[in-house]
Design a protein around this motif. Structure first.
Motif, PDB file in Angstrom:
ATOM      1  N   ALA A 215       0.813  -1.206   0.000  1.00 45.17           N
ATOM      2  CA  ALA A 215       0.000   0.000   0.000  1.00 45.17           C
ATOM      3  C   ALA A 215       0.855   1.266   0.000  1.00 45.17           C
ATOM      4  CB  ALA A 215      -0.930   0.000   1.210  1.00 45.17           C
ATOM      5  N   ARG A 216       2.159   1.153   0.337  1.00 44.46           N
ATOM      6  CA  ARG A 216       3.011   2.339   0.367  1.00 44.46           C
ATOM      7  C   ARG A 216       3.387   2.805  -1.030  1.00 44.46           C
ATOM      8  NH1 ARG A 216       7.885   0.368   3.836  1.00 44.46           N
ATOM      9  NH2 ARG A 216       7.490  -1.497   2.621  1.00 44.46           N
ATOM     10  N   PHE A 217       3.210   1.953  -2.046  1.00 52.49           N
ATOM     11  CA  PHE A 217       3.660   2.299  -3.383  1.00 52.49           C
ATOM     12  C   PHE A 217       2.601   3.093  -4.126  1.00 52.49           C
ATOM     13  CE2 PHE A 217       6.207  -1.871  -3.087  1.00 52.49           C
ATOM     14  CZ  PHE A 217       7.224  -1.214  -2.405  1.00 52.49           C
ATOM     15  N   ALA A 218       3.065   4.085  -4.862  1.00 56.10           N
ATOM     16  CA  ALA A 218       2.135   4.927  -5.617  1.00 56.10           C
ATOM     17  C   ALA A 218       1.489   4.154  -6.763  1.00 56.10           C
ATOM     18  CB  ALA A 218       2.877   6.147  -6.161  1.00 56.10           C
ATOM     19  N   ALA A 219       2.179   3.151  -7.298  1.00 56.27           N
ATOM     20  CA  ALA A 219       1.651   2.317  -8.386  1.00 56.27           C
ATOM     21  C   ALA A 219       1.771   0.861  -7.970  1.00 56.27           C
ATOM     22  CB  ALA A 219       2.435   2.568  -9.676  1.00 56.27           C
ATOM     23  N   PRO A 220       0.902  -0.013  -8.493  1.00 57.55           N
ATOM     24  CA  PRO A 220       0.967  -1.436  -8.124  1.00 57.55           C
ATOM     25  C   PRO A 220       2.348  -2.021  -8.416  1.00 57.55           C
ATOM     26  CG  PRO A 220      -1.044  -0.961  -9.343  1.00 57.55           C
ATOM     27  CD  PRO A 220      -0.204   0.283  -9.413  1.00 57.55           C
ATOM     28  N   ALA A 221       2.839  -2.813  -7.465  1.00 56.90           N
ATOM     29  CA  ALA A 221       4.151  -3.419  -7.626  1.00 56.90           C
ATOM     30  C   ALA A 221       4.072  -4.616  -8.572  1.00 56.90           C
ATOM     31  CB  ALA A 221       4.679  -3.871  -6.271  1.00 56.90           C
ATOM     32  N   VAL A 222       5.139  -4.806  -9.369  1.00 55.83           N
ATOM     33  CA  VAL A 222       5.263  -5.991 -10.221  1.00 55.83           C
ATOM     34  C   VAL A 222       6.198  -6.946  -9.494  1.00 55.83           C
ATOM     35  CG1 VAL A 222       5.879  -6.875 -12.493  1.00 55.83           C
ATOM     36  CG2 VAL A 222       4.976  -4.549 -12.265  1.00 55.83           C
ATOM     37  N   LEU A 223       5.663  -8.054  -9.027  1.00 61.15           N
ATOM     38  CA  LEU A 223       6.450  -8.972  -8.214  1.00 61.15           C
ATOM     39  C   LEU A 223       7.399  -9.807  -9.062  1.00 61.15           C
ATOM     40  CD1 LEU A 223       3.825 -10.151  -5.582  1.00 61.15           C
ATOM     41  CD2 LEU A 223       5.596  -8.411  -5.337  1.00 61.15           C
ATOM     42  N   ILE A 224       8.380 -10.387  -8.395  1.00 55.51           N
ATOM     43  CA  ILE A 224       9.442 -11.146  -9.052  1.00 55.51           C
ATOM     44  C   ILE A 224       8.892 -12.349  -9.817  1.00 55.51           C
ATOM     45  CG2 ILE A 224       9.904 -12.615  -7.050  1.00 55.51           C
ATOM     46  CD1 ILE A 224      12.904 -12.303  -7.685  1.00 55.51           C
ATOM     47  N   ASP A 225       7.705 -12.832  -9.444  1.00 61.69           N
ATOM     48  CA  ASP A 225       7.108 -13.969 -10.153  1.00 61.69           C
ATOM     49  C   ASP A 225       6.904 -13.688 -11.641  1.00 61.69           C
ATOM     50  OD1 ASP A 225       6.922 -15.139  -7.621  1.00 61.69           O
ATOM     51  OD2 ASP A 225       4.949 -14.274  -7.282  1.00 61.69           O
ATOM     52  N   ARG A 226       6.757 -12.414 -11.987  1.00 64.40           N
ATOM     53  CA  ARG A 226       6.502 -12.034 -13.383  1.00 64.40           C
ATOM     54  C   ARG A 226       7.774 -11.623 -14.117  1.00 64.40           C
ATOM     55  NH1 ARG A 226       1.734  -7.766 -12.969  1.00 64.40           N
ATOM     56  NH2 ARG A 226       2.113  -7.691 -15.214  1.00 64.40           N
ATOM     57  N   ARG A 227       8.903 -11.780 -13.483  1.00 62.38           N
ATOM     58  CA  ARG A 227      10.169 -11.445 -14.125  1.00 62.38           C
ATOM     59  C   ARG A 227      10.477 -12.475 -15.209  1.00 62.38           C
ATOM     60  NH1 ARG A 227      15.490 -11.225 -10.377  1.00 62.38           N
ATOM     61  NH2 ARG A 227      15.272 -13.493 -10.629  1.00 62.38           N
ATOM     62  N   GLN A 229      11.916 -15.384 -17.375  1.00 63.56           N
ATOM     63  CA  GLN A 229      12.657 -16.567 -16.932  1.00 63.56           C
ATOM     64  C   GLN A 229      14.126 -16.518 -17.332  1.00 63.56           C
ATOM     65  OE1 GLN A 229      11.731 -19.223 -14.990  1.00 63.56           O
ATOM     66  NE2 GLN A 229       9.943 -17.925 -14.588  1.00 63.56           N
ATOM     67  N   VAL A 230      14.440 -15.787 -18.399  1.00 60.63           N
ATOM     68  CA  VAL A 230      15.827 -15.716 -18.859  1.00 60.63           C
ATOM     69  C   VAL A 230      16.740 -15.099 -17.799  1.00 60.63           C
ATOM     70  CG1 VAL A 230      15.542 -13.443 -19.956  1.00 60.63           C
ATOM     71  CG2 VAL A 230      17.299 -15.030 -20.797  1.00 60.63           C
ATOM     72  N   VAL A 231      16.160 -14.302 -16.897  1.00 59.22           N
ATOM     73  CA  VAL A 231      16.964 -13.671 -15.845  1.00 59.22           C
ATOM     74  C   VAL A 231      17.587 -14.732 -14.943  1.00 59.22           C
ATOM     75  CG1 VAL A 231      16.923 -12.054 -13.904  1.00 59.22           C
ATOM     76  CG2 VAL A 231      15.520 -11.608 -15.930  1.00 59.22           C
ATOM     77  N   GLU A 232      16.864 -15.821 -14.704  1.00 62.29           N
ATOM     78  CA  GLU A 232      17.364 -16.884 -13.833  1.00 62.29           C
ATOM     79  C   GLU A 232      18.617 -17.559 -14.412  1.00 62.29           C
ATOM     80  OE1 GLU A 232      16.244 -17.552 -10.869  1.00 62.29           O
ATOM     81  OE2 GLU A 232      14.602 -16.102 -10.977  1.00 62.29           O
ATOM     82  N   THR A 317      14.560  -2.138 -20.117  1.00 59.95           N
ATOM     83  CA  THR A 317      13.765  -2.625 -21.249  1.00 59.95           C
ATOM     84  C   THR A 317      12.682  -3.611 -20.827  1.00 59.95           C
ATOM     85  OG1 THR A 317      15.434  -4.342 -21.652  1.00 59.95           O
ATOM     86  CG2 THR A 317      15.638  -2.283 -22.897  1.00 59.95           C
ATOM     87  N   ASP A 318      12.943  -4.391 -19.760  1.00 59.88           N
ATOM     88  CA  ASP A 318      11.945  -5.367 -19.302  1.00 59.88           C
ATOM     89  C   ASP A 318      11.283  -4.989 -17.993  1.00 59.88           C
ATOM     90  OD1 ASP A 318      12.391  -6.919 -21.522  1.00 59.88           O
ATOM     91  OD2 ASP A 318      13.865  -8.217 -20.540  1.00 59.88           O
ATOM     92  N   GLY A 319      11.647  -3.852 -17.391  1.00 64.20           N
ATOM     93  CA  GLY A 319      10.937  -3.361 -16.216  1.00 64.20           C
ATOM     94  C   GLY A 319      11.631  -3.588 -14.885  1.00 64.20           C
ATOM     95  N   VAL A 320      10.931  -3.144 -13.821  1.00 62.12           N
ATOM     96  CA  VAL A 320      11.402  -3.254 -12.435  1.00 62.12           C
ATOM     97  C   VAL A 320      10.537  -4.270 -11.705  1.00 62.12           C
ATOM     98  CG1 VAL A 320      11.698  -2.026 -10.244  1.00 62.12           C
ATOM     99  CG2 VAL A 320      12.259  -0.884 -12.401  1.00 62.12           C
ATOM    100  N   PHE A 321      11.166  -5.133 -10.909  1.00 58.98           N
ATOM    101  CA  PHE A 321      10.454  -6.195 -10.203  1.00 58.98           C
ATOM    102  C   PHE A 321      10.837  -6.170  -8.728  1.00 58.98           C
ATOM    103  CE2 PHE A 321      11.144  -7.292 -14.595  1.00 58.98           C
ATOM    104  CZ  PHE A 321       9.882  -7.688 -15.017  1.00 58.98           C
ATOM    105  N   LEU A 322       9.852  -6.479  -7.887  1.00 58.85           N
ATOM    106  CA  LEU A 322      10.071  -6.455  -6.442  1.00 58.85           C
ATOM    107  C   LEU A 322       9.989  -7.863  -5.870  1.00 58.85           C
ATOM    108  CD1 LEU A 322       7.998  -3.302  -5.448  1.00 58.85           C
ATOM    109  CD2 LEU A 322      10.390  -3.456  -6.112  1.00 58.85           C
ATOM    110  N   ALA A 323      10.963  -8.172  -5.009  1.00 59.38           N
ATOM    111  CA  ALA A 323      10.981  -9.479  -4.353  1.00 59.38           C
ATOM    112  C   ALA A 323       9.873  -9.557  -3.318  1.00 59.38           C
ATOM    113  CB  ALA A 323      12.337  -9.708  -3.695  1.00 59.38           C
TER     114      ALA A 323
END
Length: 389
Positions: A215-227, A229-232, A317-323
Motif C-alpha cells: 500500500a506504500r507504493f504509488a503504483a501497483p508493484a510488479v512482483l518477481i514472479d513475473r520477471r 525466466q531468462v533472468v534466472e 527494457t523489461d521493467g522493475v520487479f520487487l521481491a
C-alpha cells in the motif's frame, strides 16, 4: 477544565495504544496527547511492547453490563429510583444492579457512581490474565527456559511436542512463548531472557503485513514472479539486483547495484537522503551512463525507498520487479555483494562521510578482484567483454 485522575489517565493510555496501532511512533503519539515521552515508554515497557489485552465491547458476553447500561444506572440512581425499579427497566436481575456500584466504585469516589470510570474498571479487571500455564507447571517452565541456550521459541515449541507427544496440555505454540517472554512476570518468564533471542530486542516491534507494504507504493508493484525466466539463467548482461546499505538509525545510506551475470558493482551515493525521490534521481543519474542493452531488469526488495518504482521502469527494457517481503534469497547476488561491501563500509558507521570518490575507490577494488564464480575473472573484465558488440 480537563478531567483529572484515574479515568482521565485510562482514556489517554487507551488513545496512546490506538495511535501506536495506527502506525504513529511513540514520540509523536506522546506529543499529540500532551504527555511526556517517558510516560509512553513506561507504558510500552510495562507491557513488553504489546497492547493491553482488553476485550472489545462487541465481543463481550451479554451477561456483562455494557457502557450504555452503566450510564442508565447512573442516571436512574440520580433520579432516586431503587434497585428493583432500575433492574426492571434494564431487564437485569436486582442483584446485578445492587452489586454494580460496590464492585466498580472505590472509597475515594465519595459515594458517587461514575459510569465511565466503572466501565473502565470492569474492562481492566476482565482483561487480567488467569494464572498462566508456565507459572502452574514448573517442569514445563524449565523446558521453555531453554531460551538460555539461545534456542528460538519455535525450536522450543517443536521440542515440547517431541518431549511430551501424549500431553497436549503441555504443548505451546511459539507465539505463546513470545508473549510469555515479553509480558515478564505476568507471562511466567523473566524479561531478561529476551537478551537470549537472536534480535536481543527488549520490546516487541510491530511489523507490517505484506499487504500493508504494497500500500506504500504509488503504483501497483510488479512482483518477481513475473520477471522473465531468462533472468534466472544469468546468460545476458543488464539484469541488476539492488538494495540499500544503511547506517545507524537509517540516517545515512548507499545504494548498491549488481549485475547478475558479471557481478559488476555500482555504488550510488545518497548524500541528500534515501527517500523514494532521492533514490530515483540517484539511480537515474547512474543508469544514464549505461547503454540500453545493459539495462534489462532491476530487482529490489519492498522497501519504502522503492515507492517510485514505476518512474524507474522506463529505464529498463523489461521493467522493475520487487521481491517478496522477507525473502532476501530472491536477490542472492546482491545480498552476497553487500556482505563484501561491508568490509569497506562497516555496520554502525556513518555512510554520509564517504564521498562519491570514496565509493568509486571501493567499487574499483571489488570490480577488479578475481571471483571464483567467474572462473577467477574479474567483474570489470567480464562486464567489459559483455558490453562489446
Amino acid at each position: 477544565m480537563a478531567r483529572r485522575g484515574r479515568k482521565r489517565r485510562l482514556e489517554i493510555e487507551a488513545e496512546y495504544w490506538r495511535l501506536l496501532a495506527a502506525g504513529v511512533g511513540t514520540v509523536e503519539a506522546c506529543k499529540r496527547l500532551g504527555i511526556g515521552r517517558k510516560t509512553g515508554y513506561r507504558w510500552r515497557a510495562e507491557s513488553g511492547g504489546l497492547p493491553p489485552v482488553v476485550l472489545p465491547e462487541a465481543s463481550r458476553s451479554r451477561r456483562y453490563l455494557s457502557l450504555l447500561e452503566r450510564k442508565r444506572i447512573a442516571t436512574l440512581r440520580e433520579r432516586g429510583l431503587g434497585v428493583r425499579d432500575i433492574a426492571e427497566r434494564l431487564g437485569r436481575a436486582p442483584s446485578t444492579i445492587s452489586r454494580e456500584p460496590r464492585r466498580n466504585s472505590l472509597p475515594h469516589d465519595r459515594g458517587v457512581y461514575d459510569a465511565d470510570l466503572a466501565h473502565h474498571r470492569s474492562l481492566e479487571r476482565g482483561g487480567r490474565p488467569r494464572r498462566v500455564k508456565l507459572a502452574a507447571d514448573p517442569e514445563l517452565k524449565a523446558e521453555v527456559q531453554r531460551l538460555n541456550l539461545e534456542w528460538s521459541p519455535e525450536q522450543i515449541a517443536a521440542h515440547l511436542r517431541a518431549l511430551w507427544p501424549d500431553h497436549p496440555e503441555r504443548h505451546l505454540c511459539h507465539e505463546s512463548i513470545y508473549r510469555a517472554l515479553y509480558q515478564g512476570a505476568r507471562g511466567g518468564l523473566s524479561r531478561t531472557l529476551t537478551r537470549k533471542l537472536r534480535t536481543g530486542r527488549p520490546l516487541r516491534k510491530k511489523r507490517r503485513r505484506s499487504d500493508q507494504r504494497a500500500a506504500r507504493f504509488a503504483a501497483p508493484a510488479v512482483l518477481i514472479d513475473r520477471r522473465p525466466q531468462v533472468v534466472e539463467l544469468r546468460s545476458r548482461l543488464g539484469d541488476w539486483e539492488g538494495d540499500l546499505i544503511v547506517g545507524p538509525r537509517s540516517q545515512s545510506a548507499v545504494a548498491t547495484l549488481v549485475d547478475r551475470r558479471t557481478r559488476y558493482l555500482l555504488l550510488v551515493a545518497l548524500p541528500d537522503g534515501h527517500s523514494a525521490g532521492h533514490l530515483r534521481d540517484a539511480l537515474v543519474a547512474a543508469l544514464d551512463a549505461l547503454p540500453d542493452h545493459a539495462r534489462r531488469t532491476l530487482t529490489w526488495d519492498q522497501g519504502s525507498e522503492m515507492a517510485r518504482h514505476h518512474e524507474l521502469a522506463p529505464y529498463f527494457t523489461d521493467g522493475v520487479f520487487l521481491a517478496h517481503p522477507g525473502s532476501p534469497w530472491q536477490r542472492g547476488t546482491n545480498e552476497n555483494t553487500n556482505g563484501l561491501i561491508r568490509q569497506y563500509l562497516p555496520k554502525r558507521t556513518n555512510l554520509s562521510l564517504h564521498t562519491p570518490d570514496d565509493l568509486r575507490v571501493i567499487e574499483d577494488r571489488l570490480n577488479n578482484r578475481p571471483r571464483k564464480t567467474l572462473g577467477w575473472q574479474t567483474p570489470a573484465l567480464a562486464f567489459a567483454a559483455a558490453l562489446a558488440p
